[in-house]
Structure formats: C-alpha cells, structure tokens
Design a protein around this motif. Sequence first.
Motif, mmCIF file in Angstrom:
data_model
loop_
_atom_site.group_PDB
_atom_site.id
_atom_site.type_symbol
_atom_site.label_atom_id
_atom_site.label_comp_id
_atom_site.label_asym_id
_atom_site.label_seq_id
_atom_site.Cartn_x
_atom_site.Cartn_y
_atom_site.Cartn_z
ATOM 1 N N THR A 1 23.598 55.521 26.638
ATOM 2 C CA THR A 1 24.276 55.563 25.329
ATOM 3 C C THR A 1 24.728 53.760 25.359
ATOM 4 O O THR A 1 24.653 53.080 24.187
ATOM 5 N N ALA A 2 24.971 53.376 26.377
ATOM 6 C CA ALA A 2 25.510 51.905 26.298
ATOM 7 C C ALA A 2 24.383 50.908 26.167
ATOM 8 O O ALA A 2 24.524 49.858 25.203
ATOM 9 N N TRP A 3 23.369 51.144 26.875
ATOM 10 C CA TRP A 3 22.193 50.562 26.578
ATOM 11 C C TRP A 3 21.745 50.341 24.941
ATOM 12 O O TRP A 3 21.412 49.308 24.449
ATOM 13 N N GLN A 4 21.811 51.651 24.358
ATOM 14 C CA GLN A 4 21.157 51.899 22.924
ATOM 15 C C GLN A 4 22.195 51.003 22.174
ATOM 16 O O GLN A 4 21.910 50.695 21.072
ATOM 17 N N ARG A 5 23.508 50.779 22.376
ATOM 18 C CA ARG A 5 24.508 50.537 21.463
ATOM 19 C C ARG A 5 24.956 48.946 21.951
ATOM 20 O O ARG A 5 26.101 48.702 21.434
ATOM 21 N N ILE A 6 24.390 48.413 22.954
ATOM 22 C CA ILE A 6 24.986 47.302 23.598
ATOM 23 C C ILE A 6 25.026 46.102 22.409
ATOM 24 O O ILE A 6 25.712 45.088 22.620
ATOM 25 N N GLY A 7 24.232 46.220 21.646
ATOM 26 C CA GLY A 7 24.237 45.102 20.285
ATOM 27 C C GLY A 7 25.457 45.312 19.619
ATOM 28 O O GLY A 7 25.701 44.187 18.998
ATOM 29 N N ARG A 8 26.000 46.107 19.770
ATOM 30 C CA ARG A 8 27.458 46.393 18.835
ATOM 31 C C ARG A 8 28.527 45.971 19.571
ATOM 32 O O ARG A 8 29.722 45.760 18.886
ATOM 33 N N GLN B 1 22.144 42.128 25.773
ATOM 34 C CA GLN B 1 21.893 42.155 24.191
ATOM 35 C C GLN B 1 20.935 41.141 23.619
ATOM 36 O O GLN B 1 20.490 41.814 22.323
ATOM 37 N N ALA B 2 20.504 40.505 24.255
ATOM 38 C CA ALA B 2 19.229 39.844 23.817
ATOM 39 C C ALA B 2 18.044 40.417 24.185
ATOM 40 O O ALA B 2 16.800 40.178 23.720
ATOM 41 N N GLY B 3 18.130 41.822 24.777
ATOM 42 C CA GLY B 3 16.955 42.687 25.045
ATOM 43 C C GLY B 3 16.524 42.792 26.374
ATOM 44 O O GLY B 3 15.259 43.378 26.571
#
Lengths: 166, 217
Positions: free
Chosen positions: B79-86, B37-39
């Motif tokens: 998709t999970a990588w793109q949305r993991i911040g949520r 989540q921190a990138g």
Amino acid sequence: MNRDYDLDLLDDRIDRVARELTRVSPDFTFNAKLDDRLVPTSNAGPTFSIRALATVSVAIAIVMLTSMWWRPTQMTRTDDQAVVPPALEGRALAAVSPLPLSVARMSVTRRTPEPTMPPGRVATVLDVAPLAIVALDVDTLADLEPLHVDDVRVVEIATREMREYR
Amino acid sequence: MNVTLAQMTASLAASPAQSMADASIDAETTQLTRQAQAGSPEAFCALVDLHHRAARRVAAVALGDATEADEAVQDACITAWQRIGRLEDPAAFRAWLLRITWRKALDRRRSLAAWLRRFRDGAVKGQQALEAVEALPDGAQSQDARLIARERDRIVAETIRSLPARLRDPFLLASTGEHRYDDIALMLGIPVGTVKWRISEARRVLRDKLIRRGISA
C-alpha cells in the motif's frame, strides 16, 4: 521500603515481558520485491482503471434497474386514474369513442335539464396514453345528451398535476 | 538496575549517540523516499529494509503473533508503495509507514477470518509467545528458581494479553522503546495526554492484577 523495591522489580518484569511479546526476528523478506508487484508508480494506473470501470458498470446497472422499476409504476398509476365512473361509463365512453379508452377520467358532478353550455366552449382532454392533447369541442360534448352535461369534469393527472375544465 | 520503561525511553531520547544515529537514518530515509517517489523500486526496498523492524513490532502489538504481523507488514508495504506519491513530507516516511501498518494490522485483528484463526490456534500461539519469554537468559539461577521465574513471566504475559485493547495497545507500543509518545498518539489517533494516561493506567492495572495473583516481584 521493601514494598517500593518489590514494585520496581515487578515493573522490571512487566517491561521485560512486554518487550518480549513484541519481539520479532531480524529476518524479513519483502515479498513484493521478488515478484512483479513493484512496478514503477507511474504505471500503477491499471488498478485504478479497473476500479473505475467497475464503479461505472455498477452505476449503469443501478440506473437501468431503477428505470425498469419506475416506468411500469408510472404507467400503472396513470391507468388507474383513467377510470370512468360507473354512472357515466356507457355514454361517456360512447361520447369519446374515437379516443382510446384510457383517454381520461370523467365525472359529472351536476346534471341540469337544459344544456347551458355556451357555443364555442372547448373542453380539453389530455390523452394520457400517448401523452398527446386532444380537444373535444362543444358539439362533441353535446353528444353526451341526454345527460345535459354542463358540468363535465375532465380530469387529467398524467403530468401529476390536476387540471379541471368546466 | 531498576530501570523503568519511562526512564529507558527518556534515556534513549537523551543519548547523543542515538540522536546522531537517528539523524543519519532520517537523512537516508528522506533521500530514499524522494527516489521512491520518482518511481525507483530499489529505493523503496531500501526504505523497507530500514524500517521493517519497527513496522513489524507495531503489527505484533496489534496482532500478538509474529507470522500474522509479518503478513500485515507485507500488505502495508505494498500500500505504501502504491501511495508514496501522495506523501508530502519525505522525512515523515517512517511515521507514515507505521500508521499504514497499524491500520492494516487492525483490519486483520478485526476480520472474522483472523478471529476464527486466533480462536482455533489460540492455545498454540499463546504457547509460542510464552516460549519466547521462557527463552530469556537465566543467569546463574538454580533449576527451581528458573522454573519459578518462567512461571511468573508466563503469568505476566497472560495478564498483559488480558488487558483491554485501549490500554494494551499503547502500553505495548511504548514497551518496544521505538516510538515517541507523539508517534503512538498519531498511530492510535488519540491525544498525547491520553496516550500517557493509558500507559500509566495499564501499568496500574497490571500491578494490581499481578499482586492479587501473588506476583509481587
């Protein structure tokens, strides 16, 4: 007893086959880590920007198409209303000749032998073409003689609201 | 050695060693999820390494084909990588990834292209799936006994595949032994009680059909 035993064996077979149907090999390579798709999440903006840009473009296109469709329709409707009834056609058009031909829809609902229009009375005609208001004074209306018009209805629907002036 | 699926699942849940291993994986998952989540792409790849097996089995349930399942998991991971911040709860990463995988797999199953591909390659892929069943260890059985056992397994596989999706999906998800009823319910978007009933009903239907076809054991 035998039947229960057989059912247990059958369940075993079902479970074993079901597990095998979803068996996967241990080898798996996440392709994205081999290329450039795993950019840091903070830089994942361009995907959204492109999508937003596409959305805005489609919205603008819809608005433009709608306005192109709507305006001619409105003009056509206005033109249809600017029809002078056949009975008045010649003289009425002559009376309002300074005005555009599409000036108004006029009709005479009652004719009387003598002019009864009081002095100073003003009939208002809305010029539907440029949407400007034009006033016809009594003298101009008197030019409608010999129709002895005292009951001229000038009907304007340009603003989708019917107004009648007697 | 007659251990049914329900007994097996219960024993897994009750095993102390398994519980400790699960706790260790959960802690690692939480930590890696926070880093992702921190990138951190490396942390995310480590998460995929931890959970791809469960995700691929989930996709295999929906698609019935290992290659297609792997492709669905690739999509799900992107998709999970793109949305993991949520993702609000880092500890819930596994269940979250499995839900994304299930939806991606369903999208593939429902797509016209996938339907045409399955229609075209159905016989070949069905045969491949059955070959996996046939590759099971045979023990010390005679040649005839092995042939009979393989034929029975083939019929069982065919009967499982013939179940309606609403029964087949929860039944096969449970048969992997990797998901609790709660997880299956979340994935399918149905109550836990419905999951249990559908698994039980799937087994009943399978028994009836197999006994009618002369497979009694």
